[in-house]
Design a protein around this motif. Structure first.
Motif, mmCIF file in Angstrom:
data_model
loop_
_atom_site.group_PDB
_atom_site.id
_atom_site.type_symbol
_atom_site.label_atom_id
_atom_site.label_comp_id
_atom_site.label_asym_id
_atom_site.label_seq_id
_atom_site.Cartn_x
_atom_site.Cartn_y
_atom_site.Cartn_z
ATOM 1 N N ILE A 192 37.489 -18.429 25.549
ATOM 2 C CA ILE A 192 38.749 -18.689 25.746
ATOM 3 C C ILE A 192 39.174 -18.429 27.176
ATOM 4 C CG2 ILE A 192 41.130 -18.122 25.137
ATOM 5 C CD1 ILE A 192 40.508 -17.920 22.460
ATOM 6 N N VAL A 193 38.781 -17.100 27.575
ATOM 7 C CA VAL A 193 39.037 -16.746 28.842
ATOM 8 C C VAL A 193 38.209 -17.763 30.097
ATOM 9 C CG1 VAL A 193 38.367 -14.924 30.709
ATOM 10 C CG2 VAL A 193 39.188 -14.267 28.311
ATOM 11 N N TYR A 194 37.034 -18.147 29.560
ATOM 12 C CA TYR A 194 36.366 -19.245 30.590
ATOM 13 C C TYR A 194 37.026 -20.501 30.583
ATOM 14 C CZ TYR A 194 32.190 -21.290 32.626
ATOM 15 O OH TYR A 194 31.385 -22.216 33.277
ATOM 16 N N THR A 195 37.380 -20.881 29.467
ATOM 17 C CA THR A 195 38.143 -22.137 29.074
ATOM 18 C C THR A 195 39.422 -22.049 30.136
ATOM 19 O OG1 THR A 195 37.307 -22.239 26.947
ATOM 20 C CG2 THR A 195 39.277 -23.601 27.712
ATOM 21 N N VAL A 196 40.028 -21.042 30.100
ATOM 22 C CA VAL A 196 41.421 -21.142 31.096
ATOM 23 C C VAL A 196 41.230 -21.240 32.314
ATOM 24 C CG1 VAL A 196 43.157 -19.564 31.542
ATOM 25 C CG2 VAL A 196 42.717 -19.561 29.218
ATOM 26 N N LEU A 197 39.950 -20.584 32.792
ATOM 27 C CA LEU A 197 39.605 -20.407 34.414
ATOM 28 C C LEU A 197 39.310 -22.056 34.566
ATOM 29 C CD1 LEU A 197 37.472 -17.318 34.567
ATOM 30 C CD2 LEU A 197 39.806 -17.808 35.335
ATOM 31 N N SER A 247 19.360 -11.065 20.278
ATOM 32 C CA SER A 247 20.488 -11.269 19.418
ATOM 33 C C SER A 247 21.470 -11.949 20.561
ATOM 34 C CB SER A 247 20.779 -9.965 19.233
ATOM 35 O OG SER A 247 21.410 -9.201 20.195
ATOM 36 N N SER A 248 21.276 -12.017 21.907
ATOM 37 C CA SER A 248 22.503 -12.549 22.513
ATOM 38 C C SER A 248 21.780 -13.949 23.370
ATOM 39 C CB SER A 248 22.689 -11.663 23.551
ATOM 40 O OG SER A 248 21.711 -11.083 24.528
ATOM 41 N N GLU A 249 20.760 -14.231 22.500
ATOM 42 C CA GLU A 249 19.806 -15.417 23.378
ATOM 43 C C GLU A 249 20.769 -16.773 23.537
ATOM 44 O OE1 GLU A 249 16.800 -16.769 20.680
ATOM 45 O OE2 GLU A 249 16.263 -18.568 22.027
ATOM 46 N N SER A 250 21.708 -17.090 22.857
ATOM 47 C CA SER A 250 22.443 -18.282 23.203
ATOM 48 C C SER A 250 24.016 -17.829 23.378
ATOM 49 C CB SER A 250 22.485 -19.201 21.867
ATOM 50 O OG SER A 250 20.989 -19.658 21.838
ATOM 51 N N GLU A 251 24.452 -16.638 23.916
ATOM 52 C CA GLU A 251 25.752 -16.484 23.926
ATOM 53 C C GLU A 251 26.330 -17.172 25.355
ATOM 54 O OE1 GLU A 251 26.570 -12.250 24.699
ATOM 55 O OE2 GLU A 251 26.834 -11.718 22.474
ATOM 56 N N LEU A 252 25.372 -17.150 26.230
ATOM 57 C CA LEU A 252 26.166 -17.866 27.317
ATOM 58 C C LEU A 252 26.224 -19.394 27.206
ATOM 59 C CD1 LEU A 252 26.978 -18.154 30.381
ATOM 60 C CD2 LEU A 252 24.406 -18.206 31.042
ATOM 61 N N PHE A 253 25.388 -20.107 26.387
ATOM 62 C CA PHE A 253 25.421 -21.628 25.847
ATOM 63 C C PHE A 253 26.753 -21.680 25.069
ATOM 64 C CE2 PHE A 253 24.428 -24.341 22.567
ATOM 65 C CZ PHE A 253 24.242 -25.860 23.333
ATOM 66 N N LEU A 254 26.992 -20.670 24.111
ATOM 67 C CA LEU A 254 28.000 -20.765 23.096
ATOM 68 C C LEU A 254 29.459 -20.743 23.948
ATOM 69 C CD1 LEU A 254 26.968 -18.650 20.087
ATOM 70 C CD2 LEU A 254 26.706 -21.202 20.420
ATOM 71 N N VAL A 255 29.259 -19.733 24.961
ATOM 72 C CA VAL A 255 30.568 -19.574 25.716
ATOM 73 C C VAL A 255 30.813 -21.014 26.391
ATOM 74 C CG1 VAL A 255 31.632 -18.582 27.743
ATOM 75 C CG2 VAL A 255 30.724 -17.207 25.965
ATOM 76 N N VAL A 256 29.880 -21.666 27.094
ATOM 77 C CA VAL A 256 30.117 -22.772 28.097
ATOM 78 C C VAL A 256 30.244 -23.717 27.158
ATOM 79 C CG1 VAL A 256 28.664 -24.496 29.088
ATOM 80 C CG2 VAL A 256 28.258 -22.062 29.710
ATOM 81 N N THR A 257 29.752 -23.869 25.834
ATOM 82 C CA THR A 257 30.196 -24.863 24.792
ATOM 83 C C THR A 257 31.727 -24.871 24.371
ATOM 84 O OG1 THR A 257 27.831 -24.951 23.937
ATOM 85 C CG2 THR A 257 29.738 -25.852 22.280
ATOM 86 N N TRP A 258 32.246 -23.475 23.894
ATOM 87 C CA TRP A 258 33.617 -23.223 23.905
ATOM 88 C C TRP A 258 34.543 -23.991 24.917
ATOM 89 C CZ3 TRP A 258 37.102 -22.185 20.467
ATOM 90 C CH2 TRP A 258 36.785 -21.591 19.509
ATOM 91 N N ILE A 261 33.723 -26.435 26.937
ATOM 92 C CA ILE A 261 33.520 -27.886 26.957
ATOM 93 C C ILE A 261 34.399 -28.585 25.930
ATOM 94 C CG2 ILE A 261 31.781 -29.821 26.768
ATOM 95 C CD1 ILE A 261 29.816 -27.990 28.085
ATOM 96 N N VAL A 262 34.251 -27.768 24.674
ATOM 97 C CA VAL A 262 35.089 -28.197 23.536
ATOM 98 C C VAL A 262 36.567 -28.345 23.743
ATOM 99 C CG1 VAL A 262 35.748 -28.032 21.061
ATOM 100 C CG2 VAL A 262 32.972 -27.793 21.799
ATOM 101 N N LEU A 263 37.035 -27.168 24.139
ATOM 102 C CA LEU A 263 38.475 -26.976 24.388
ATOM 103 C C LEU A 263 38.750 -27.852 25.521
ATOM 104 C CD1 LEU A 263 38.880 -23.253 23.698
ATOM 105 C CD2 LEU A 263 39.304 -25.078 22.188
ATOM 106 N N CYS A 264 38.114 -28.017 26.507
ATOM 107 C CA CYS A 264 38.652 -28.904 27.718
ATOM 108 C C CYS A 264 38.624 -30.220 27.307
ATOM 109 C CB CYS A 264 37.656 -28.752 28.967
ATOM 110 S SG CYS A 264 37.964 -26.896 29.755
ATOM 111 N N THR A 265 37.637 -30.859 26.477
ATOM 112 C CA THR A 265 37.607 -32.080 26.066
ATOM 113 C C THR A 265 38.713 -32.441 25.085
ATOM 114 O OG1 THR A 265 35.062 -31.867 26.246
ATOM 115 C CG2 THR A 265 35.981 -33.668 24.898
ATOM 116 N N VAL A 266 39.165 -31.563 24.307
ATOM 117 C CA VAL A 266 40.214 -31.529 23.640
ATOM 118 C C VAL A 266 41.502 -31.607 24.218
ATOM 119 C CG1 VAL A 266 41.622 -30.665 21.560
ATOM 120 C CG2 VAL A 266 39.131 -30.857 21.384
ATOM 121 N N LEU A 267 41.771 -30.713 25.096
ATOM 122 C CA LEU A 267 43.288 -30.355 25.808
ATOM 123 C C LEU A 267 43.356 -31.414 26.735
ATOM 124 C CD1 LEU A 267 42.910 -26.604 26.139
ATOM 125 C CD2 LEU A 267 44.355 -27.870 24.575
ATOM 126 N N GLY A 268 42.349 -31.996 27.561
ATOM 127 C CA GLY A 268 42.467 -32.847 28.590
ATOM 128 C C GLY A 268 43.127 -34.132 28.119
#
Length: 575
Positions: free
Chosen positions: A384-389, A521-532, A534-541
């Protein structure tokens, strides 16, 4: 042994699909169109519903569609994306594109630089390396072409000046993003792979397409077309002349051009979406900028014999012939209406794309959203923080349409100052009457202090003085009449969509997003944050664009009762 027989079987055995498969796939396709119509009617963003249907029917949701069916949907949907981008190229107005190129470039540069710069906050959020932060910024600097063209089409803004600025800026963003896909796919997780060829080749190939294709059009296609036009003028009944008047010939020619450029771009190492846009823009250029035989040249010879009805001069035909002589005797600047790129697309592609391929494309975006893995607390708040930015980074693009009295406006004024005047039909008779006049005749004082030389139209022009100031090409420090154009541009630039998912998926699959530590355990954390993001921006835009357009419609309805123009020059048709 059976496996060996399967690999050499001469044909695919036919089996009738069971009723469950028929019901699932038919409901999937029908619901994609129904929810698109519903969301378009309410919010002008039916693509959001199609993405949700993809999530529900696909692997992230109920898994009603098999993996094989999803793969076919992705492939057909990508063909739809290519045709969507091709349609965007067909709608390109070159006079308007040239006039707004500095502004579009400024918007695109803002949409590229700010997301990449703000993505370096991931070094603090997730301990990302600079390369990982850059890859995330590359994914978020893109603007969804499919979403952009779909939103513009559903809102009726595709041919306006605002639509030209938005579509060209989105294309520039995606060209840069798609070049970065090639770079990131070669980098991997090992910095030793970074070399000049890795970075320079995709950039140079993209520049080559952007430069070589226009040069070929100017120095090869144009002379050949002029000679062919001259031949068609002198031989109107020749096979070549009659063939080029058929819409089937235009369909084959346009399709072969699209296939050739997309294929060449794929083998050369650049984006085939970029090539699809160039193909559409080339057809649009050929339709609007290249001389073609005028309509009266293509009439049967029998009409040359005088008759009783031909004794009176046909003033309309004389005017058409006079206009044609200004270019070349017997030549018109437009081809037959049924053979233009837009007419061919409408006749052969539009229904298939809008009803089948486009819904499948947006549904395929839903397939790629790992909805079940996104809702870990540590991922949600960072996402969410990254999405706001990332939303703020793209919303800043709208500032170029807001005229403010700050140092920022000095550079903004340069963009407007060197923009040539172009003839564009307007929302008022006053703007249509003065669109070819020199800007030096613009009034320097406030509204009401300008004296018009033609007093016979005084009653007509008084209520239009406000529209004249709105459509002025010069940048003033006064407050804008409305910020709705800036909001539409800003919200439309927010949507990331297919290109963002593509870049992040490539970075993940090539190990760029993998952690540098041994903690799996944190293998895809960055990918998931980036996905968040992209998803929210694709919805909000698209949602923001839909709500803004809906408000503009209401404000324009109020304007008919004496209100003020909302979009001003940005709502003027650029065709």
């Amino acid at each position: 042994m059976a496996a060996g027989l399967d690999t050499v079987q001469p044909s695919l055995p036919y089996h009738e699909p069971d009723i469950v498969t028929i019901l699932v796939q038919s409901s999937f396709l029908l619901l994609l169109n129904l929810i698109n119509a519903l969301f378009d009617r309410l919010l002008y963003c039916g693509l959001l519903g199609q993405v949700l249907v993809g999530i529900a029917w696909g692997t992230p949701g109920a898994k009603w569609l098999s993996i094989q069916v999803e793969q076919v949907v992705v492939q057909l949907g990508y063909i739809g994306l290519i045709l969507l981008v091709y349609e965007g190229g067909l709608s390109t107005s070159f006079p308007s594109l040239k006039a707004n190129l500095p502004l579009s470039s400024a918007v695109a540069l803002t949409g590229i630089a700010l997301p990449i710069a703000l993505s370096y906050t991931l070094q603090g959020l997730l301990n990302a390396t600079p390369l990982q932060a850059f890859a995330a910024g590359a994914a978020l600097c893109s603007t969804s072409l499919g979403t952009t063209f779909t939103v513009l089409s559903s809102s009726g803004l595709s041919k306006t000046r605002l639509g030209v600025v938005l579509s060209s800026a989105a294309m520039m963003d995606d060209v840069v993003g798609l070049v970065m896909v090639q770079v990131i796919s070669n980098l991997g997780n090992n910095s030793d792979n970074i070399g000049a060829v890795t970075i320079v080749r995709p950039v140079l190939v993209s520049l080559a397409f952007a430069v070589v294709i226009p040069l070929l059009c100017r120095y090869v296609v144009l002379p050949v077309t002029v000679r062919l036009t001259s031949y068609r003028k002198s031989h109107p009944d020749a096979v070549v002349s009659r063939s080029l008047m058929n819409h089937q010939t235009a369909f084959v020619t346009h399709t072969l051009l699209l296939i050739a450029l997309v294929t060449a771009s794929s083998y050369a190492g650049t984006s085939n979406l970029f090539a699809a846009y160039i193909a559409g823009a080339t057809v649009s250029w050929w339709d609007s900028e290249v001389p073609h035989p005028s309509e009266h040249i293509n009439t049967p010879p029998a009409q040359n014999t005088p008759s009783h009805h031909d004794e009176a001069p046909d003033q309309e035909q004389e005017a058409r012939q006079t206009s044609a002589r200004n270019v070349q005797p017997g030549i018109s600047t437009k081809p037959q209406p049924e053979t233009t790129g837009s007419a061919i697309y409408e006749r052969y592609y539009h229904q298939a794309v809008s009803r089948i391929l486009q819904p499948l494309f947006f549904a395929s975006i839903g397939f790629s959203i790992p909805i079940t893995r996104l809702f870990r607390a540590s991922i949600v708040w960072r996402g969410i923080v990254y999405t706001v930015l990332m939303v703020l980074a793209k919303m800043a693009c709208g500032l170029w349409l807001v005229r403010i009295s700050l140092p920022f406006a000095k550079f903004q004024q340069l963009l407007y100052k060197y923009k040539p005047n172009i003839k564009m039909p307007s929302v008022t008779h006053f703007w249509q009457k003065h669109t070819n006049s020199n800007t030096e005749n613009e009034p320097s004082g406030p509204p009401g202090h300008s004296a018009e030389p033609d007093t016979t139209t005084q009653q007509e022009t008084v209520p239009s003085l406000r529209a004249r100031e709105e459509t002025s090409h010069t940048c003033s420090a006064s407050k804008p009449v409305s910020i709705q154009p800036a909001l539409i541009l800003a919200c439309a630039m927010v949507a990331r969509g297919e290109i963002g998912f593509l870049i992040s998926a490539v970075a993940e699959s090539n190990g760029v997003f993998s952690p540098t530590s041994g903690d799996s355990s944190s293998e895809s954390e960055l990918f998931l944050v980036v996905t968040w993001a992209i998803v929210l921006c694709t919805v909000l835009g698209p949602l923001g664009v839909g709500l803004t357009v809906r408000r503009v419609k209401k404000m324009q309805d109020a304007r008919r009762d004496g209100g003020r123009d909302v979009l001003g020059v940005w709502g003027v048709d650029s065709g």
